[in-house]
Every structure is written in structure tokens, then in C-alpha cells.
Motif scaffolding. Structure first.
Motif, PDB file in Angstrom:
ATOM      1  N   TYR A  54       0.874  -1.173   0.000  1.00  0.00           N
ATOM      2  CA  TYR A  54       0.000   0.000   0.000  1.00  0.00           C
ATOM      3  C   TYR A  54       0.916   1.229   0.000  1.00  0.00           C
ATOM      4  N   PHE A  55       1.218   1.712  -1.197  1.00  0.00           N
ATOM      5  CA  PHE A  55       2.232   2.744  -1.386  1.00  0.00           C
ATOM      6  C   PHE A  55       1.752   4.153  -1.025  1.00  0.00           C
ATOM      7  N   CYS A  56       0.482   4.308  -0.723  1.00  0.00           N
ATOM      8  CA  CYS A  56      -0.083   5.638  -0.482  1.00  0.00           C
ATOM      9  C   CYS A  56       0.204   6.174   0.920  1.00  0.00           C
ATOM     10  N   GLN A  57       1.095   5.533   1.653  1.00  0.00           N
ATOM     11  CA  GLN A  57       1.474   6.040   2.967  1.00  0.00           C
ATOM     12  C   GLN A  57       2.331   7.302   2.863  1.00  0.00           C
ATOM     13  N   HIS A  58       2.840   7.591   1.666  1.00  0.00           N
ATOM     14  CA  HIS A  58       3.621   8.818   1.475  1.00  0.00           C
ATOM     15  C   HIS A  58       3.330   9.347   0.077  1.00  0.00           C
ATOM     16  N   GLU A  59       3.865  10.506  -0.242  1.00  0.00           N
ATOM     17  CA  GLU A  59       3.705  11.102  -1.556  1.00  0.00           C
ATOM     18  C   GLU A  59       5.048  11.098  -2.265  1.00  0.00           C
ATOM     19  N   SER A  60       5.112  10.383  -3.385  1.00  0.00           N
ATOM     20  CA  SER A  60       6.347  10.297  -4.153  1.00  0.00           C
ATOM     21  C   SER A  60       6.008  10.059  -5.616  1.00  0.00           C
ATOM     22  N   VAL A  61       6.543  10.879  -6.500  1.00  0.00           N
ATOM     23  CA  VAL A  61       6.254  10.689  -7.921  1.00  0.00           C
ATOM     24  C   VAL A  61       6.813   9.365  -8.428  1.00  0.00           C
ATOM     25  N   ALA A  62       7.796   8.810  -7.748  1.00  0.00           N
ATOM     26  CA  ALA A  62       8.354   7.533  -8.183  1.00  0.00           C
ATOM     27  C   ALA A  62       7.331   6.407  -8.098  1.00  0.00           C
ATOM     28  N   GLU A  63       6.340   6.542  -7.210  1.00  0.00           N
ATOM     29  CA  GLU A  63       5.343   5.488  -7.050  1.00  0.00           C
ATOM     30  C   GLU A  63       4.457   5.334  -8.293  1.00  0.00           C
ATOM     31  N   PHE A  64       4.386   6.363  -9.133  1.00  0.00           N
ATOM     32  CA  PHE A  64       3.573   6.243 -10.341  1.00  0.00           C
ATOM     33  C   PHE A  64       4.126   5.181 -11.297  1.00  0.00           C
ATOM     34  N   ASP A  65       5.382   4.789 -11.108  1.00  0.00           N
ATOM     35  CA  ASP A  65       5.944   3.722 -11.933  1.00  0.00           C
ATOM     36  C   ASP A  65       5.234   2.388 -11.703  1.00  0.00           C
ATOM     37  N   ARG A  66       4.499   2.274 -10.607  1.00  0.00           N
ATOM     38  CA  ARG A  66       3.758   1.039 -10.330  1.00  0.00           C
ATOM     39  C   ARG A  66       2.515   0.896 -11.210  1.00  0.00           C
ATOM     40  N   ALA A  67       2.049   1.979 -11.790  1.00  0.00           N
ATOM     41  CA  ALA A  67       0.779   1.964 -12.519  1.00  0.00           C
ATOM     42  C   ALA A  67       0.903   1.196 -13.833  1.00  0.00           C
ATOM     43  N   GLU A  68      -0.215   0.607 -14.263  1.00  0.00           N
ATOM     44  CA  GLU A  68      -0.280  -0.158 -15.509  1.00  0.00           C
ATOM     45  C   GLU A  68      -1.439   0.328 -16.367  1.00  0.00           C
ATOM     46  N   THR A  69      -1.283   0.169 -17.646  1.00  0.00           N
ATOM     47  CA  THR A  69      -2.412   0.413 -18.533  1.00  0.00           C
ATOM     48  C   THR A  69      -3.399  -0.751 -18.419  1.00  0.00           C
ATOM     49  N   ILE A  70      -4.608  -0.479 -18.848  1.00  0.00           N
ATOM     50  CA  ILE A  70      -5.640  -1.518 -18.908  1.00  0.00           C
ATOM     51  C   ILE A  70      -6.198  -1.534 -20.333  1.00  0.00           C
ATOM     52  N   PRO A  71      -6.031  -2.632 -21.080  1.00  0.00           N
ATOM     53  CA  PRO A  71      -5.367  -3.873 -20.665  1.00  0.00           C
ATOM     54  C   PRO A  71      -3.861  -3.678 -20.520  1.00  0.00           C
ATOM     55  N   GLY A  72      -3.270  -4.582 -19.748  1.00  0.00           N
ATOM     56  CA  GLY A  72      -1.849  -4.529 -19.474  1.00  0.00           C
ATOM     57  C   GLY A  72      -1.402  -5.858 -18.913  1.00  0.00           C
ATOM     58  N   PRO A  73      -0.165  -5.946 -18.438  1.00  0.00           N
ATOM     59  CA  PRO A  73       0.376  -7.243 -17.996  1.00  0.00           C
ATOM     60  C   PRO A  73      -0.450  -7.933 -16.913  1.00  0.00           C
ATOM     61  N   SER A  74      -0.860  -7.189 -15.879  1.00  0.00           N
ATOM     62  CA  SER A  74      -1.597  -7.827 -14.774  1.00  0.00           C
ATOM     63  C   SER A  74      -3.001  -8.241 -15.194  1.00  0.00           C
ATOM     64  N   SER A  75      -3.680  -7.374 -15.937  1.00  0.00           N
ATOM     65  CA  SER A  75      -5.031  -7.727 -16.368  1.00  0.00           C
ATOM     66  C   SER A  75      -5.000  -8.933 -17.299  1.00  0.00           C
ATOM     67  N   GLU A  76      -3.978  -9.028 -18.138  1.00  0.00           N
ATOM     68  CA  GLU A  76      -3.875 -10.175 -19.032  1.00  0.00           C
ATOM     69  C   GLU A  76      -3.566 -11.455 -18.246  1.00  0.00           C
ATOM     70  N   TYR A  77      -2.735 -11.331 -17.221  1.00  0.00           N
ATOM     71  CA  TYR A  77      -2.386 -12.487 -16.395  1.00  0.00           C
ATOM     72  C   TYR A  77      -3.610 -13.005 -15.644  1.00  0.00           C
ATOM     73  N   ILE A  78      -4.315 -12.102 -14.969  1.00  0.00           N
ATOM     74  CA  ILE A  78      -5.482 -12.512 -14.191  1.00  0.00           C
ATOM     75  C   ILE A  78      -6.615 -12.958 -15.107  1.00  0.00           C
ATOM     76  N   GLY A  79      -6.770 -12.268 -16.240  1.00  0.00           N
ATOM     77  CA  GLY A  79      -7.789 -12.681 -17.200  1.00  0.00           C
ATOM     78  C   GLY A  79      -7.543 -14.078 -17.735  1.00  0.00           C
ATOM     79  N   GLY A  80      -6.267 -14.400 -17.961  1.00  0.00           N
ATOM     80  CA  GLY A  80      -5.938 -15.740 -18.418  1.00  0.00           C
ATOM     81  C   GLY A  80      -6.328 -16.801 -17.405  1.00  0.00           C
ATOM     82  N   LEU A  81      -6.130 -16.487 -16.114  1.00  0.00           N
ATOM     83  CA  LEU A  81      -6.526 -17.430 -15.068  1.00  0.00           C
ATOM     84  C   LEU A  81      -8.050 -17.539 -14.965  1.00  0.00           C
ATOM     85  N   ALA A  82      -8.757 -16.414 -15.148  1.00  0.00           N
ATOM     86  CA  ALA A  82     -10.218 -16.452 -15.133  1.00  0.00           C
ATOM     87  C   ALA A  82     -10.747 -17.378 -16.225  1.00  0.00           C
TER      88      ALA A  82
END
Length: 298
Positions: A54-82
Motif C-alpha cells: 500500500y504505497f499511499c502512505q507517502h507522496e512520491s512521484v516515483a510510485e507512479f511507476d507502479r501503474a499499468e495500462t488496462i489492458p496490461g500485464p496484470s489484467s492479461e495475467y489474471i484474465g488468463g486465469l479467469a
């Protein structure tokens, strides 16, 4: 005499800790999804922002690197399992919509790799340890249930769970279940009495949404201590993921401090029966509620 047949829905909530990396978290999610499918679950709810800490405990522009597009790697991974496991899955992603435009977004997969629908978190907190306004633009998709093979899902996210308006609008749009991916916990500096009050309030307000709308409700929280990236005190996430029935009754509840796959069965026909004896939607005085649109009645 009640002659309606039971319509049972087996649901699972995957209460997890941060495993230290996206790859490790997704691997743990895959294990949980496979266990849920083997146990006969049809619908699985994951916790808020399950890919990392839970990265929102502080404010840092570096945390935006965690964001993904949709569709993207995580949505494709979880969608494949679904698709493979034939599950309806509600996931939670830090969405990169465009440069400088990010959302806290829930995704729904309906036994398919394709995204059945999404919900962008509407209420964005800005509290000590929960500095989400720095990261997330408020949602713009409204309170629209997502149609799936197990019913219409009223998906909301964490801070949304404190607002009766969101739950009500989902119910008025025909939602058959309310689901809340969540990340909430204690400030370690709080005493035991304050911790108990906060957790009880969190559970009580959501059980109230179930009662007021005559709907089952699923809340999946993370667990474990997460240190603050700066000099903050960190957050002890209190777990306690639970499923409530349409009268607010507990159907299942997870521990406060353990990783857990919580599985239970919901009798969906009870909602019809409960709404017949407690017809809250019938008796709403919609002619007298105009002031609800005001910030405050001065």
C-alpha cells in the motif's frame, strides 16, 4: 409457505499480505485462485491494490511507476486465469490512463480473459497514512453494476465503503451483490480501545449497507504490517475480510492477521425474500430527498 428454490453461489475472498514484488504477489494470487476453483468457488474477490504494498502512505512521484495500462500485464495475467479456471474474478489495479492521469480501478473478469467491466474508485481519501488524492483521480464511470454469469456485481473500492450513497445507487441500478476490495488498517500508535472502535465501525457500516439494500456484501481486506517508506509509523492492516447476508448476518469472517482463503456459500434467493418483508426500496421518500445533493444544510 416459501416455495422458492435455493440459488447457491460459492464465493471466495483472498486475504493476502504483500509478498515483496509484483511477480510474487501475482504468484500467490494464482495459487489462491487455483485453490478457490478446486473448492468449487464461482466468484473470487481480491484485495485492493493487490500487486504490491500500500504505497499511499507517502507522496512520491516515483510510485507512479507502479501503474499499468488496462489492458496490461496484470489484467492479461489474471484474465488468463479467469478463462482457464472458469472463475468470475474481481481484481484491483493502479491504472495508468494517460500521463499524469491515474485511477484506483477494479476490474471484473467473467470466466474469460476479456474484461467484463471496470469501476474507478469514486471516493478518494486524504488522511494520515492514506494519501490517495496525490495518486488517484476520482472515478468517472459512476455507480454502474457489472453484468456477469453469476449476477450483476456492484463493485466499489475501500473508502467507498463508508458512503451509503454508493451502495444505494448500485442497488438502485440492479446490483445483486456488493463487493469491496479494501486496504485498511491501524496506526500502530493507537491504543487497543481505539483499534477496536475503528475495526468495529468498518464492519458495522458495511453490514448496514447490506441491510439497507437487502443484498449480500463481500469485503476483502489485506493483512500484515507494512512499514511506511519514509519516517511514518506504518500500517497494521487488520484483515477481517468477511461476507454478510442481506440482513447483515455474518456468513464468513477471516482472521485479523493471517493470509487466508475465505470460502462460503450465499443463498441468492434470500435477497428476494428479505426484500419482501423489509421493502426499503418501496418506502423511500424520493420526493423529499433533494437536499441530499447539498454538501451541507446550513
Amino acid at each position: 409457505m416459501n416455495t422458492q428454490k435455493s440459488k447457491n453461489l460459492i464465493v471466495a475472498l483472498l486475504q493476502e499480505t504483500d509478498r515483496g514484488s509484483v511477480a510474487a504477489n501475482l504468484a500467490a494470487i494464482e495459487i489462491g485462485l487455483r485453490e478457490a476453483a478446486a473448492a468449487g468457488a464461482q466468484l473470487v474477490l481480491l484485495q485492493e491494490l493487490h500487486n504490491g504494498p500500500y504505497f499511499c502512505q507517502h507522496e512520491s512521484v516515483a510510485e507512479f511507476d507502479r501503474a499499468e495500462t488496462i489492458p496490461g500485464p496484470s489484467s492479461e495475467y489474471i484474465g488468463g486465469l479467469a478463462a482457464e479456471l472458469k472463475l468470475v474474478i474481481v481484481a484491483s489495479i493502479f491504472e495508468r490512463r494517460a500521463a499524469g492521469l491515474y485511477h484506483n480501478t477494479a476490474l471484473v473478469f467473467d470466466r474469460s480473459a476479456a474484461i467484463a467491466g471496470k469501476y474507478r474508485k469514486m471516493h478518494i481519501p486524504d488522511d494520515p497514512g492514506f494519501m490517495e488524492k496525490f495518486y488517484f483521480t476520482p472515478g468517472d464511470l459512476g455507480f454502474e453494476p457489472i453484468q456477469t454469469s453469476v449476477g450483476k456485481l456492484g463493485v466499489l473500492v475501500c473508502w467507498d465503503q463508508w458512503y451509503p450513497e454508493g451502495a444505494r445507487l448500485m442497488a438502485l441500478a440492479g446490483a445483486e451483490l456488493l463487493l469491496y476490495p479494501t486496504a485498511i488498517g491501524w496506526d500502530p500508535a493507537d491504543d487497543d480501545a481505539e483499534k477496536a472502535r475503528q475495526r468495529d465501525a468498518w464492519i458495522t457500516v458495511q453490514r448496514g449497507h447490506a441491510v439497507a439494500n437487502g443484498l449480500p456484501l463481500l469485503a476483502c481486506n489485506r493483512t500484515g504490517f507494512e512499514a511506511a517508506p519514509d519516517s511514518g509509523r506504518g500500517i497494521q492492516f487488520w484483515g477481517s475480510s468477511f461476507v454478510a447476508g442481506p440482513q447483515g448476518e455474518f456468513l464468513a469472517e477471516a482472521s485479523r492477521d493471517q493470509r487466508e482463503l475465505l470460502i462460503t456459500t450465499i443463498d441468492m434467493e434470500r435477497c428476494e425474500n428479505v426484500r419482501r418483508i423489509w421493502p426499503f426500496l418501496r418506502d423511500r421518500r424520493i420526493d423529499a430527498y433533494a437536499d441530499i445533493l447539498k454538501r451541507f444544510r446550513d
